[in-house]
Design a protein around this motif. Sequence first.
Motif, short mmCIF file in Angstrom:
data_model
loop_
_atom_site.label_atom_id
_atom_site.label_comp_id
_atom_site.label_asym_id
_atom_site.label_seq_id
_atom_site.Cartn_x
_atom_site.Cartn_y
_atom_site.Cartn_z
N VAL A 196 -47.77 -37.38 10.23
CA VAL A 196 -46.92 -37.39 11.11
C VAL A 196 -47.51 -37.71 12.81
O VAL A 196 -46.42 -38.03 13.14
CB VAL A 196 -46.45 -35.87 11.43
CG1 VAL A 196 -45.73 -35.72 12.33
CG2 VAL A 196 -45.98 -34.82 9.81
N PHE A 210 -47.35 -41.49 12.61
CA PHE A 210 -46.46 -41.76 12.60
C PHE A 210 -45.82 -42.02 13.93
O PHE A 210 -45.03 -42.89 14.54
CB PHE A 210 -45.37 -41.05 11.82
CG PHE A 210 -43.21 -41.02 12.13
CD1 PHE A 210 -42.89 -42.32 11.37
CD2 PHE A 210 -43.00 -40.64 12.92
CE1 PHE A 210 -41.42 -42.50 11.89
CE2 PHE A 210 -41.78 -40.40 13.30
CZ PHE A 210 -40.89 -41.54 12.86
N THR A 231 -44.76 -45.39 15.95
CA THR A 231 -43.64 -45.74 17.11
C THR A 231 -44.13 -45.84 18.02
O THR A 231 -43.23 -46.36 18.50
CB THR A 231 -43.45 -44.28 16.67
OG1 THR A 231 -42.70 -43.93 15.64
CG2 THR A 231 -41.34 -44.40 16.85
N THR A 281 -49.40 -44.16 5.01
CA THR A 281 -47.71 -44.17 5.53
C THR A 281 -47.47 -43.72 6.18
O THR A 281 -45.95 -44.47 6.90
CB THR A 281 -46.67 -42.59 3.83
OG1 THR A 281 -47.96 -43.25 2.70
CG2 THR A 281 -45.70 -42.89 3.73
N GLY A 282 -47.54 -42.89 7.29
CA GLY A 282 -46.91 -42.81 8.61
C GLY A 282 -46.67 -43.93 9.43
O GLY A 282 -46.17 -44.51 10.34
N PHE A 291 -43.64 -45.39 7.48
CA PHE A 291 -42.37 -44.68 8.00
C PHE A 291 -42.10 -45.08 9.56
O PHE A 291 -40.86 -44.42 10.14
CB PHE A 291 -42.82 -43.62 8.27
CG PHE A 291 -42.41 -42.47 6.23
CD1 PHE A 291 -41.26 -43.15 6.29
CD2 PHE A 291 -43.37 -42.15 5.85
CE1 PHE A 291 -40.70 -42.16 4.83
CE2 PHE A 291 -42.56 -41.51 4.41
CZ PHE A 291 -41.16 -41.87 4.56
N ALA A 292 -43.04 -45.69 10.64
CA ALA A 292 -42.76 -45.41 12.36
C ALA A 292 -42.27 -46.92 11.59
O ALA A 292 -40.77 -47.43 12.58
CB ALA A 292 -44.12 -45.89 12.89
N GLY A 311 -39.07 -45.30 12.79
CA GLY A 311 -39.53 -45.16 14.19
C GLY A 311 -39.14 -46.48 15.35
O GLY A 311 -38.50 -45.84 15.91
#
Length: 408
Positions: A30, A33, A37, A154-155, A158-159, A163
């Motif tokens: 997290v 991420f 972002t 993976t963060g 995902f960003a 994000g």
Amino acid sequence: MHLDTTTNSGTSNGQTTTLRQWLAVLAVAVSAFAFVTAEFLPVGLLPQIAHDLGVSPGVAGLMVTTPGVMAAIFAPTLLVGAGRMDRRYVFLLLTAVLFVSNVVCAMAPGLITMLVGRALLGAALGGFWTLATAAAPRLVQGNDAAKATAIILTGVTFATVIGVPLGIFIASFASWRLSFAATAGLVAVALIAQALLVPRLPSASALRLQDFRALLARPHARLSMVMVAFAFGAHFSTYTYIAPLLEQDFSLNAITLLLLGFGIIGFFSNALMSMIVAKHLVKSVGAMIVLLLAAIMSMLLLGHSHIGETAAMLIWGIAFGALPLCFSVWIQSGTADYPEAGSAMFVSIIQVAIATGSAVGGAIVDHAGVETDFMLGAVLAVLGLVTLHRVTALARSGMAMAAKPSLD
């Protein structure tokens, strides 16, 4: 043929990783991420920020260059200065600095204040990634080290999936300042997750400057860092200015969808690569650099074709979705006896590539056009492939020193 990817771990006793340990990995993911972002938010917002601050897109690219320079400096020096301080508290401190950075950027009245905020991001970023890649094997049992690294990375994907496109979406109906403010809220969530879930991570020994010298004395380690620099330089010299290129043919909403597609396919690429990277590392790295080269060349050759540019963005997403994981496993394998030093060097070289690539790319965009910048990116990708061939040949010949990855 594959590289041995055994890494040092604080929990390599063969036991099953507990739910609590996986939650700690998730908390770091997290945070990753949030960091990514914040780092790449200006990429999708570059034209709007440049207009509001009264600067050219190339000058606005300093928002990417500045944190890269700071991260390259702080990746090794912060951990040397931290000595044996519990890495958990270092994580928390760096994430708090990231929060302040986004607040400063959201309120920046001009370019100078914006760059101060971005410099704070860079200082935190360098230390965070050094800790994250080195701590991943310590958070789980030894046989789950590669999987833990993949989850943390993976963060990153995902960003790009959520994000950065979300930041562009917010800016489309409000302003880019609200995008930075929303990112600050995300960082606050990451900080709470770290405080609740990440365990104590005491450092058995302080990171020393001698550790860096020992690694740089190894030909395999030096060439590996050069390979990483070329590949990341190819990506960031071009991707930083993807919005000015795409806005020639696409609306802001369409660009948001393209970046969303880039991130989604990158997420699946990262997930699939985590299953095979340990057994086929050389082939995995080579394939992803080839795809990166193909994407950059496609953007040049298929310019102004909606279908061509869309396909190129998806190919690009596959490549960059997997490259951070591939390189992280590569460096972990080759520096297993100096994990934090290897991680710090890895982060520094990436940030140098980001800073140099975005700065040189910005100058080219302002003076010769974005298409010329993409030609530079293609050349750097080719040099990355050449260096990969050289470093694998070195490993085969047995010239690499102890603790290098071994080819079979």
